[in-house]
Design an enzyme around this catalytic site. Structure first.
Site, mmCIF file in Angstrom:
data_model
loop_
_atom_site.group_PDB
_atom_site.id
_atom_site.type_symbol
_atom_site.label_atom_id
_atom_site.label_comp_id
_atom_site.label_asym_id
_atom_site.label_seq_id
_atom_site.Cartn_x
_atom_site.Cartn_y
_atom_site.Cartn_z
ATOM 1 N N HIS A 137 52.355 30.229 15.487
ATOM 2 C CA HIS A 137 52.521 28.695 15.637
ATOM 3 C C HIS A 137 53.389 28.152 14.608
ATOM 4 O O HIS A 137 53.352 27.096 14.286
ATOM 5 C CB HIS A 137 51.343 28.044 15.892
ATOM 6 C CG HIS A 137 50.722 28.306 17.173
ATOM 7 N ND1 HIS A 137 49.104 28.461 17.317
ATOM 8 C CD2 HIS A 137 50.944 28.400 18.551
ATOM 9 C CE1 HIS A 137 48.865 28.481 18.536
ATOM 10 N NE2 HIS A 137 50.081 28.869 19.229
ATOM 11 N N ARG A 187 62.972 32.203 20.880
ATOM 12 C CA ARG A 187 61.922 32.120 20.190
ATOM 13 C C ARG A 187 61.283 33.624 20.038
ATOM 14 O O ARG A 187 61.110 34.368 21.101
ATOM 15 C CB ARG A 187 60.819 31.535 21.157
ATOM 16 C CG ARG A 187 59.437 31.552 20.613
ATOM 17 C CD ARG A 187 58.506 30.835 21.711
ATOM 18 N NE ARG A 187 56.904 30.948 20.940
ATOM 19 C CZ ARG A 187 56.071 31.720 21.431
ATOM 20 N NH1 ARG A 187 56.388 32.391 22.614
ATOM 21 N NH2 ARG A 187 54.916 31.543 20.932
ATOM 22 N N LYS A 196 61.806 31.977 30.037
ATOM 23 C CA LYS A 196 61.803 30.563 30.228
ATOM 24 C C LYS A 196 63.003 29.969 29.324
ATOM 25 O O LYS A 196 63.403 30.774 28.195
ATOM 26 C CB LYS A 196 60.567 29.984 29.415
ATOM 27 C CG LYS A 196 59.562 29.407 29.962
ATOM 28 C CD LYS A 196 58.273 28.773 29.289
ATOM 29 C CE LYS A 196 57.208 29.428 29.210
ATOM 30 N NZ LYS A 196 56.223 28.989 28.124
ATOM 31 N N HIS A 222 46.850 22.770 15.685
ATOM 32 C CA HIS A 222 47.455 23.044 16.702
ATOM 33 C C HIS A 222 46.486 23.389 17.795
ATOM 34 O O HIS A 222 45.872 24.698 17.678
ATOM 35 C CB HIS A 222 48.756 24.257 16.554
ATOM 36 C CG HIS A 222 49.520 24.405 17.831
ATOM 37 N ND1 HIS A 222 50.988 24.105 17.819
ATOM 38 C CD2 HIS A 222 49.201 24.940 18.967
ATOM 39 C CE1 HIS A 222 51.200 24.626 18.753
ATOM 40 N NE2 HIS A 222 50.143 25.186 19.435
ATOM 41 N N ASN A 273 63.085 31.935 25.740
ATOM 42 C CA ASN A 273 61.738 32.558 25.495
ATOM 43 C C ASN A 273 61.647 33.600 26.677
ATOM 44 O O ASN A 273 61.302 33.495 27.622
ATOM 45 C CB ASN A 273 60.576 31.517 25.413
ATOM 46 C CG ASN A 273 59.209 32.124 25.285
ATOM 47 O OD1 ASN A 273 59.033 33.381 24.958
ATOM 48 N ND2 ASN A 273 58.202 31.269 25.049
ATOM 49 N N ARG A 294 40.679 33.079 24.032
ATOM 50 C CA ARG A 294 40.422 33.857 23.033
ATOM 51 C C ARG A 294 39.227 33.533 22.110
ATOM 52 O O ARG A 294 38.958 32.394 22.052
ATOM 53 C CB ARG A 294 41.341 33.915 22.152
ATOM 54 C CG ARG A 294 42.786 34.581 22.742
ATOM 55 C CD ARG A 294 43.773 34.674 21.930
ATOM 56 N NE ARG A 294 45.319 34.720 22.334
ATOM 57 C CZ ARG A 294 46.278 33.985 22.043
ATOM 58 N NH1 ARG A 294 46.175 33.121 21.082
ATOM 59 N NH2 ARG A 294 47.301 33.944 22.820
ATOM 60 N N MET A 313 40.803 22.686 29.326
ATOM 61 C CA MET A 313 39.734 21.777 28.577
ATOM 62 C C MET A 313 39.757 20.493 29.463
ATOM 63 O O MET A 313 38.660 19.889 29.053
ATOM 64 C CB MET A 313 40.839 21.392 27.369
ATOM 65 C CG MET A 313 39.972 20.485 26.411
ATOM 66 S SD MET A 313 38.303 21.054 25.806
ATOM 67 C CE MET A 313 38.489 21.753 24.309
ATOM 68 N N GLU A 358 58.452 22.889 20.083
ATOM 69 C CA GLU A 358 59.097 24.166 19.661
ATOM 70 C C GLU A 358 60.473 24.444 20.040
ATOM 71 O O GLU A 358 61.279 24.710 19.214
ATOM 72 C CB GLU A 358 58.027 25.382 20.283
ATOM 73 C CG GLU A 358 56.828 25.523 19.361
ATOM 74 C CD GLU A 358 56.204 26.472 20.013
ATOM 75 O OE1 GLU A 358 55.222 26.563 20.990
ATOM 76 O OE2 GLU A 358 56.096 27.711 19.278
ATOM 77 N N GLY A 398 45.887 24.211 21.701
ATOM 78 C CA GLY A 398 46.442 24.214 22.867
ATOM 79 C C GLY A 398 45.740 25.264 23.617
ATOM 80 O O GLY A 398 44.552 25.644 23.156
HETATM 81 P P1 AMP Z 1 49.213 24.116 25.687
HETATM 82 O O1 AMP Z 1 48.762 25.535 25.490
HETATM 83 O O2 AMP Z 1 49.531 23.198 24.457
HETATM 84 O O3 AMP Z 1 49.895 23.676 26.819
HETATM 85 O O4 AMP Z 1 47.747 23.283 26.004
HETATM 86 C C1 AMP Z 1 47.058 23.691 27.049
HETATM 87 C C2 AMP Z 1 45.729 22.862 27.088
HETATM 88 O O5 AMP Z 1 45.937 21.427 26.602
HETATM 89 C C3 AMP Z 1 44.727 23.218 28.336
HETATM 90 O O6 AMP Z 1 43.475 23.390 27.905
HETATM 91 C C4 AMP Z 1 44.517 21.763 29.028
HETATM 92 O O7 AMP Z 1 43.473 21.759 29.770
HETATM 93 C C5 AMP Z 1 44.594 21.058 27.556
HETATM 94 N N1 AMP Z 1 45.110 19.600 28.279
HETATM 95 C C6 AMP Z 1 46.427 19.151 28.638
HETATM 96 N N2 AMP Z 1 45.988 17.864 28.910
HETATM 97 C C7 AMP Z 1 44.827 17.393 28.622
HETATM 98 C C8 AMP Z 1 44.135 16.219 28.625
HETATM 99 N N3 AMP Z 1 44.665 15.101 28.848
HETATM 100 N N4 AMP Z 1 42.897 16.323 28.261
HETATM 101 C C9 AMP Z 1 42.248 17.437 27.743
HETATM 102 N N5 AMP Z 1 42.975 18.599 27.719
HETATM 103 C C10 AMP Z 1 44.156 18.530 28.110
#
Ligand code: AMP
Length: 385
Positions: free
Chosen positions: A158, A69, A14, A186, A7, A219, A261, A362, A188
């Site tokens: 995604h 990617r 990465k 999805h 990536n 966003r 989160m 991914e 994240g």
């Molecule tokens: P990603 O972009 O898929 O890596 O997701 C990142 C997001 O997942 C961030 O907002 C993190 O705070 C959230 N996240 C990861 N682990 C947890 C968890 N155990 N509880 C709540 N949010 C999580």
């Protein structure tokens, strides 16, 4: 097949090495600060990758292919492709649609061509899976010339994740993938939701760029476009400022002050009103899309949560599902709080729509698609290193 998954960003690279016959992750790493004194360019970054590989594998890392990617495949790419000079140029020419990403991908591809000229390279596009959207889902109701002259349409992102998760979900439910109708959330730091009918993407919440749709870490997701034009007409903000505001300072961060989160949920539990509001807005937005896509797919068999929040936050899943009683969703609250890395069902047996948690991967998907294409292309001299 032993595949190097890359990536390549503008200032970072990465990488992972995967063995596709077993699905094993053999090694992963990250080179940062490309463009700085120590790592002047992508070629130098690749030298560091090579050193890491040699240290790990003892000499020849025996790579058989490289999978990249690539964020934007525009209208041309609806599947992974073997990379050659023309394809590299085509990826670069899509720069107006993904200025931060596609030129950086091309730099990574060229660095590998120079270092390992015989190693087959494959591009796997984040947009490709959404090339099956019907025109009424991808066209915006704006004058035609915006599409014909400027490529303004919904592309969606995604896609590699959505395709992977679709296959895992169909397996879990024991239905052939081409009979699978579902909704993939999805969630994240970037978040999107995709409507799957017969195993194909028929609608998705991200659009011309990844800004559209759900409330994300930083966003905004959907806003009335007049917010932008009015603020610009009044001279309050420049286009660049608004671009930054909506992409980097909005979403959870804009309302609750953090894009994490975990922190938002912890603060809401302590009674923080801004955190609570951020959760309410974000979960309500997901519910609205689920309602819409349930109709779009003609009745979903499954609702699937994936990515950082979708996989790990039982609280957020619960908040979303609590609002879905009208379409017969019944979450199994005990199953929902159990921790696991495996694909699993978290709804009750009498839920009208199965609720699944399916971890996405991914890089595994890119490695598999790369191996498949290289194998289909026939024997080659990899000039192993
Ligand atoms: P990603 O972009 O898929 O890596 O997701 C990142 C997001 O997942 C961030 O907002 C993190 O705070 C959230 N996240 C990861 N682990 C947890 C968890 N155990 N509880 C709540 N949010 C999580």
């Amino acid at each position: 097949m032993r595949v190097l998954v890359i990536n390549s960003g503008s200032s970072s690279l990465k990488y992972q090495v995967r063995e596709t016959s077993t699905g094993e992750l053999l090694l992963s790493g990250l080179v940062e600060e490309i463009g700085s004194g120590e790592v002047p360019d992508h070629g130098a970054a690749l030298d560091l990758v090579e050193e890491h590989l040699q240290a790990e594998f003892g000499g020849d890392p025996e790579l058989e292919a490289v999978g990249h990617r690539v964020v934007h495949g525009g209208e041309r790419f609806s599947a992974p492709v073997m990379i050659d000079y023309e394809i590299t140029r085509a990826i670069e020419r899509l720069a107006p649609l993904a200025p931060l990403h596609n030129p950086a991908h091309a730099l990574g591809i060229r660095a590998i061509m120079r270092k390992w000229p015989k190693l087959p390279q494959v591009a796997v596009f984040d947009t490709a899976f959404h090339r099956t959207l019907p025109e009424h889902a991808w066209r915006y109701a704006v004058p035609n010339e915006l599409y014909t002259e400027h490529g303004v349409r919904r592309y969606g992102f995604h896609g590699t994740s959505a395709q992977y998760v679709t296959a895992r979900a169909a397996e879990l439910l024991n239905v052939p993938v081409n009979r699978f109708d579902g909704i993939i959330a999805h969630l994240g730091n970037g978040a999107s939701i995709t409507a799957i009918k017969g195993g194909r993407s028929i609608d998705t919440s991200m659009g011309y760029t990844p800004l559209a749709g759900l409330v994300m870490g930083t966003r905004s997701g959907d806003v009335d476009p007049s917010v932008l034009t009015q603020l610009m007409i009044r001279g309050e903000y420049t286009a660049e400022q608004l671009d930054t505001l909506l992409n980097k300072d909005s979403g959870l961060k804009g309302i609750a002050g953090t894009n994490d989160m975990r922190a938002v949920i912890a603060r809401a539990a302590e009674g923080d009103e801004e955190a609570e509001l951020a959760l309410a807005i974000a979960s309500y937005r997901v519910q609205k899309y689920i309602g819409a896509y349930h109709v779009a797919v003609g009745g979903a068999q499954a609702l699937i949560f994936t990515a950082g929040i979708g996989e790990n936050s039982w609280q957020f899943r619960e908040r979303v599902c609590e609002g879905l009683g009208a379409i017969g969703v019944k979450l199994d609250r005990m199953a929902n709080v159990e921790k696991s890395r495996e694909p699993r069902v978290v709804s009750t047996e009498d839920s009208a729509i199965a609720v699944l948690v399916v971890p996405t991967d991914e890089e595994a998907a890119i490695a598999d698609q790369t191996a498949e294409l290289v194998t289909a292309a026939g024997p080659h001299d990899t000039g192993r290193h």
